[in-house]
Design an enzyme around this catalytic site. Structure first.
Site, PDB file in Angstrom:
ATOM      1  N   ALA A  15      42.665   3.285  15.891  1.00 51.37           N
ATOM      2  CA  ALA A  15      42.631   2.610  17.193  1.00 51.37           C
ATOM      3  C   ALA A  15      43.540   3.312  18.206  1.00 51.37           C
ATOM      4  O   ALA A  15      43.137   3.559  19.354  1.00 51.37           O
ATOM      5  CB  ALA A  15      43.040   1.150  17.030  1.00 51.37           C
ATOM      6  N   ALA A  43      44.187   5.967   7.649  1.00 52.49           N
ATOM      7  CA  ALA A  43      44.128   7.201   6.859  1.00 52.49           C
ATOM      8  C   ALA A  43      43.844   6.909   5.384  1.00 52.49           C
ATOM      9  O   ALA A  43      43.387   7.785   4.651  1.00 52.49           O
ATOM     10  CB  ALA A  43      45.427   7.979   7.010  1.00 52.49           C
ATOM     11  N   ALA A  45      41.784   4.437   4.423  1.00 55.48           N
ATOM     12  CA  ALA A  45      40.506   3.704   4.288  1.00 55.48           C
ATOM     13  C   ALA A  45      39.526   4.494   3.432  1.00 55.48           C
ATOM     14  O   ALA A  45      39.253   5.664   3.691  1.00 55.48           O
ATOM     15  CB  ALA A  45      39.914   3.437   5.666  1.00 55.48           C
ATOM     16  N   GLY A  48      33.642   3.356   4.552  1.00 56.42           N
ATOM     17  CA  GLY A  48      33.297   4.254   5.643  1.00 56.42           C
ATOM     18  C   GLY A  48      33.163   3.503   6.946  1.00 56.42           C
ATOM     19  O   GLY A  48      33.995   2.660   7.284  1.00 56.42           O
ATOM     20  N   GLU A 113      27.784  -1.533   0.734  1.00 54.75           N
ATOM     21  CA  GLU A 113      28.994  -2.265   0.329  1.00 54.75           C
ATOM     22  C   GLU A 113      28.734  -3.755   0.447  1.00 54.75           C
ATOM     23  O   GLU A 113      27.706  -4.184   0.986  1.00 54.75           O
ATOM     24  CB  GLU A 113      30.193  -1.829   1.197  1.00 54.75           C
ATOM     25  N   HIS A 229      41.209  -7.929  -0.604  1.00 55.11           N
ATOM     26  CA  HIS A 229      40.221  -7.038  -1.226  1.00 55.11           C
ATOM     27  C   HIS A 229      40.196  -7.366  -2.716  1.00 55.11           C
ATOM     28  O   HIS A 229      41.246  -7.532  -3.340  1.00 55.11           O
ATOM     29  CB  HIS A 229      40.612  -5.574  -1.007  1.00 55.11           C
ATOM     30  N   ARG A 276      33.376 -10.331   0.402  1.00 57.46           N
ATOM     31  CA  ARG A 276      34.659 -10.007  -0.207  1.00 57.46           C
ATOM     32  C   ARG A 276      35.478 -11.232  -0.605  1.00 57.46           C
ATOM     33  O   ARG A 276      36.164 -11.211  -1.628  1.00 57.46           O
ATOM     34  CB  ARG A 276      35.446  -9.195   0.815  1.00 57.46           C
ATOM     35  N   HIS A 332      44.339  -6.915   2.316  1.00 58.99           N
ATOM     36  CA  HIS A 332      43.685  -5.679   2.760  1.00 58.99           C
ATOM     37  C   HIS A 332      43.572  -5.590   4.273  1.00 58.99           C
ATOM     38  O   HIS A 332      43.701  -4.517   4.843  1.00 58.99           O
ATOM     39  CB  HIS A 332      42.288  -5.626   2.126  1.00 58.99           C
ATOM     40  N   GLU A 356      43.659  -3.514  14.322  1.00 60.03           N
ATOM     41  CA  GLU A 356      44.008  -4.641  13.446  1.00 60.03           C
ATOM     42  C   GLU A 356      45.108  -5.537  14.033  1.00 60.03           C
ATOM     43  O   GLU A 356      45.195  -6.723  13.691  1.00 60.03           O
ATOM     44  CB  GLU A 356      44.418  -4.105  12.070  1.00 60.03           C
ATOM     45  N   ARG A 367      36.273 -10.162   7.541  1.00 63.14           N
ATOM     46  CA  ARG A 367      35.636  -8.949   8.065  1.00 63.14           C
ATOM     47  C   ARG A 367      34.608  -8.402   7.085  1.00 63.14           C
ATOM     48  O   ARG A 367      34.845  -8.331   5.879  1.00 63.14           O
ATOM     49  CB  ARG A 367      36.702  -7.881   8.330  1.00 63.14           C
ATOM     50  N   LEU A 373      37.241   0.514  10.644  1.00 61.18           N
ATOM     51  CA  LEU A 373      37.367   1.802  11.352  1.00 61.18           C
ATOM     52  C   LEU A 373      36.468   1.774  12.583  1.00 61.18           C
ATOM     53  O   LEU A 373      36.832   2.256  13.660  1.00 61.18           O
ATOM     54  CB  LEU A 373      36.964   2.965  10.431  1.00 61.18           C
TER      55      LEU A 373
END
Ligand code: SIN
Length: 477
Positions: A15, A43, A45, A48, A113, A229, A276, A332, A356, A367, A373
């Protein structure tokens, strides 16, 4: 330092970097704790970027899945905008140098996912997407003449002058203070995982920007919604845990209990790829009953698709190609944050938030996988573009006042706070445990305890379960 009042951006994850690049040609000073922008959650994550890139897919279908995962607590207009922007965002990232994984014919390789009805996740370097994205954006930012980097600094106060935020104060690793004046300050400081005993976030994700924004009078939104997560690598005695990406379940891995029985059978129609929060609660329960494992032994092409998980497991003596991986839920992502509109405005003049640290309502109560991302980049670009066109106030003449974040907790108290947050505000919550944690936090003097109190109060006020916020006392009622 440039002569005109610069834009100060705190945080160099997806961001912050996207905001900085889009703000050209306005002069930007990018401040971050780590040097060269390393250490962000972006970095790390592994998932995708979700986008309707396939000819048979549609942004409207992506929006439907986002709303379902968010338990329809989302801002529907924000969801529509983000999912419409997703294909353009992927194209923009490719133009910045992110080498997305492709089939031999050049088409994007799309993964699946949890919570997604179809495969729509683009990756770069398999499960190293976040690292590839941050590397590409960092390279662009280092080349950009309008961006000045300042690494190794912590922001400990905001400057208030002439009825607006007008700068901030940093402290570097050697204890040296510096005052930075600005027309606009952007908080892109990431999430709050570091306030919990088990997290997939890096240690710097401690909510420091959120705490500063609240101290400046910005409103909070949805603080109680914390995403757990389902599968972090279960390493005893460690707080910051390597993630075991959900994409493995998309590639056929199965969750099992201590007897080797499939965990998700009969729990949800999407099985191992259920949203999730559903999977995380099941894994949490299994962990109380002897443990949970991800059996990924049938997955192929580990070095090509899952190099990050493979390396993390091997480092801890587990070969996931031949043995199941011990897993635990872990904090997460924070859906809540500083309440903003889609332009990143906090309502406090001169203060903006994105990524975030912000809550614009797009994620709702939970989410959807691989939307973070996406949000960081799309909203960062939107905010940066807007800041590039806003009139910039001249440096004020009025009296200066500091809005302090306040002293930090000592190491032992911070450990106790993390443990208490994990047990009271983890995947399953109830009023008694939340109240007890609140009472304890009231005894502690430090900004982390004030932030934890705000989250606990929000969790107490929401007496019904919704999305990632599960009140077991409400379920039992
Ligand atoms: C994952 O790879 O499982 C996480 C993806 C995400 O956070 O969206």
């Amino acid at each position: 330092m440039r002569a005109d009042a610069p834009l100060l951006i705190v945080g160099a994850g997806a961001a912050g970097l996207s905001t900085a690049l889009a703000a050209a040609p306005r002069p930007v000073r990018l401040l971050c704790r780590a040097h060269e922008g390393t250490g962000s959650a972006s970095a790390l994550a592994q998932g995708g970027i979700a986008a309707a890139m396939d000819a048979a897919d549609r942004p409207a279908a992506h929006a439907r899945d986002t709303l379902a995962a968010g338990a329809h607590h989302n801002d529907a207009a924000a969801v529509r905008w983000l999912t419409d922007m997703a294909p353009l965002t992927v194209d923009w990232l490719a133009a910045q140098g992110v080498a997305f994984d492709r089939h031999q014919d050049g088409t994007l390789r799309l993964g699946r996912e949890g919570g997604h009805g179809v495969p729509r996740i683009v990756h770069a370097g398999g499960d190293a997407t976040g690292a590839a994205l941050v590397r590409a954006l960092r390279t662009q930012a280092q080349r950009a003449s309008h961006i000045q980097w300042r690494g190794g600094v912590d922001v400990e106060a905001l400057l208030w002058r002439d009825d607006r935020v007008a700068g901030l104060r940093t402290r570097d690793e050697r204890g040296r203070e510096e005052t930075h004046h600005a027309a606009h300050v952007v908080l892109a400081t990431g999430g709050i995982g570091s306030l919990f005993a088990r997290t997939s976030n890096p240690p710097g994700a401690d909510g420091a920007g959120l705490a500063l924004g609240l101290a400046a009078g910005a409103a909070a939104r949805d603080l109680e919604f914390v995403q757990f997560h389902p599968t972090a690598l279960d390493l005893p005695q460690r707080q910051s845990l390597p993630l075991v990406t959900e994409a493995l379940r998309g590639a056929g891995a199965r969750l099992r209990d201590s007897h080797g029985r499939p965990l998700m059978d009969g729990v949800h129609p999407l099985g191992d790829l259920a949203p999730r929060d559903v999977v995380a609660r099941r894994v949490w329960m299994a962990c109380q009953e002897g443990g949970a494992w991800l059996d990924a032994t049938a997955v192929t092409d580990w070095p090509g698709r899952f190099p990050t998980v493979l390396a993390a497991c091997l480092e801890h003596g587990i070969d996931p190609r031949t043995a199941p991986i011990p897993v635990t839920p872990a904090v997460h992502f924070h859906m809540g944050g500083l309440a903003t509109d889609l332009d990143g405005g906090t309502g406090v003049p001169g203060l903006h938030a994105v990524g975030e640290a912000a809550c614009n309502g797009v994620h709702g109560a939970n989410r959807l996988a691989s939307n973070s991302l996406l949000e960081g980049v799309a909203c960062g670009r939107r905010l940066g573009t807007r800041l590039a066109t806003l009139p910039w106030a001249r440096r004020g003449q009025g009296a200066m006042r500091w809005i302090e974040r306040g002293p930090s907790l000592d190491a032992n108290t911070l450990t106790a706070l993390r443990q208490r947050m994990w047990t009271a505000a983890g995947p399953q919550r109830d009023a008694a445990a939340l109240r007890d944690a609140l009472r304890l936090c009231g005894l502690w003097h430090g900004w982390q305890a004030r932030l934890a109190e705000a989250l606990l109060l929000a969790a107490l006020r929401r007496t019904a379960s919704l999305g990632a916020h599960c009140r077991r006392d409400a379920l039992a009622a």
